[in-house]
Motif scaffolding. Structure first.
Motif, PDB file in Angstrom:
ATOM      1  N   PHE A   1      27.606  31.976  38.387  1.00  0.00           N
ATOM      2  CA  PHE A   1      27.711  30.572  37.990  1.00  0.00           C
ATOM      3  C   PHE A   1      26.592  29.711  38.567  1.00  0.00           C
ATOM      4  O   PHE A   1      26.604  28.489  38.453  1.00  0.00           O
TER       5      PHE A   1
ATOM      6  N   GLU B   1      31.612  27.697  45.636  1.00  0.00           N
ATOM      7  CA  GLU B   1      32.508  28.551  44.849  1.00  0.00           C
ATOM      8  C   GLU B   1      33.773  28.869  45.645  1.00  0.00           C
ATOM      9  O   GLU B   1      34.878  28.879  45.103  1.00  0.00           O
TER      10      GLU B   1
ATOM     11  N   ASN C   1      30.720  35.711  41.830  1.00  0.00           N
ATOM     12  CA  ASN C   1      30.900  34.576  40.919  1.00  0.00           C
ATOM     13  C   ASN C   1      29.923  33.451  41.223  1.00  0.00           C
ATOM     14  O   ASN C   1      29.427  32.793  40.309  1.00  0.00           O
ATOM     15  N   ALA C   2      29.651  33.217  42.497  1.00  0.00           N
ATOM     16  CA  ALA C   2      28.688  32.170  42.870  1.00  0.00           C
ATOM     17  C   ALA C   2      27.326  32.472  42.249  1.00  0.00           C
ATOM     18  O   ALA C   2      26.678  31.578  41.698  1.00  0.00           O
TER      19      ALA C   2
ATOM     20  N   VAL D   1      34.125  36.201  45.051  1.00  0.00           N
ATOM     21  CA  VAL D   1      33.619  34.829  45.163  1.00  0.00           C
ATOM     22  C   VAL D   1      32.097  34.841  45.249  1.00  0.00           C
ATOM     23  O   VAL D   1      31.426  34.047  44.590  1.00  0.00           O
TER      24      VAL D   1
ATOM     25  N   ASP E   1      39.164  37.191  41.625  1.00  0.00           N
ATOM     26  CA  ASP E   1      38.755  36.495  42.844  1.00  0.00           C
ATOM     27  C   ASP E   1      39.948  35.964  43.633  1.00  0.00           C
ATOM     28  O   ASP E   1      39.861  35.778  44.835  1.00  0.00           O
TER      29      ASP E   1
ATOM     30  N   THR F   1      25.713  28.873  41.682  1.00  0.00           N
ATOM     31  CA  THR F   1      26.108  27.894  42.689  1.00  0.00           C
ATOM     32  C   THR F   1      26.081  28.584  44.051  1.00  0.00           C
ATOM     33  O   THR F   1      25.937  29.802  44.136  1.00  0.00           O
TER      34      THR F   1
ATOM     35  N   ARG G   1      36.083  25.960  45.524  1.00  0.00           N
ATOM     36  CA  ARG G   1      36.731  25.883  44.208  1.00  0.00           C
ATOM     37  C   ARG G   1      37.916  26.845  44.146  1.00  0.00           C
ATOM     38  O   ARG G   1      38.990  26.497  43.669  1.00  0.00           O
TER      39      ARG G   1
END
Length: 139
Positions: A91, A98, A87-88, A84, A61, A93, A101
């Motif tokens: 995870f 994300e 991953n969001a 990203v 990422d 979110t 972060r």
């Protein structure tokens, strides 16, 4: 100075808000802000950089090139918007959280935080959480 560059269709909604927050993060670590460039791209673009410069044949990422000198924080931070987003979802979110972060993760590396060992990674996560709170206070 913080600049935002786009190698994909994505664009930040509020560059000034993000820029001010990142500057506050740097100052909160008793550092000075030099030139930090964020480059938003796709998986293919970042994968090519990962292979060419780091000899890693994997998707990631974020890749950051640290040019910090003493307390003057500076560097180039490449972020795959596709990673990203994935991953969001993984995870559980929202994308914006994300992304913030990842934005702060890169600059925390320039402030001296690492994430190679379990203990370093745990500290990095705590610092990310702490700095994300700065965004929510300002927002």
């Amino acid at each position: 100075m913080i600049s935002f560059n786009y190698e994909t269709d994505f664009e930040l909604e509020n560059e000034e808000l993000i820029s001010n927050w990142i500057e506050q993060v740097v100052l909160s670590e008793n550092k000075s802000l030099g030139e930090v460039n964020y480059i938003f791209c796709d998986d293919e673009y970042l994968h090519k950089i990962n292979v060419e410069y780091l000899d890693h044949d994997t998707l990631t990422d974020i890749i950051s090139f640290d040019y910090t000198e003493g307390n003057l924080v500076q560097g180039d931070i490449f972020i795959s918007v596709e990673r990203v987003a994935d991953n969001a979802k993984e995870f559980n979110t929202i994308f914006e959280e994300e992304l913030r972060r990842v934005l702060v993760h890169g600059v925390l590396h320039y402030c001296g935080y690492k994430d190679k060992s379990d203990s370093e990674e745990a500290l990095m996560r705590r610092k990310e959480d702490e700095k994300l709170q700065l965004f929510h206070v300002k927002h």
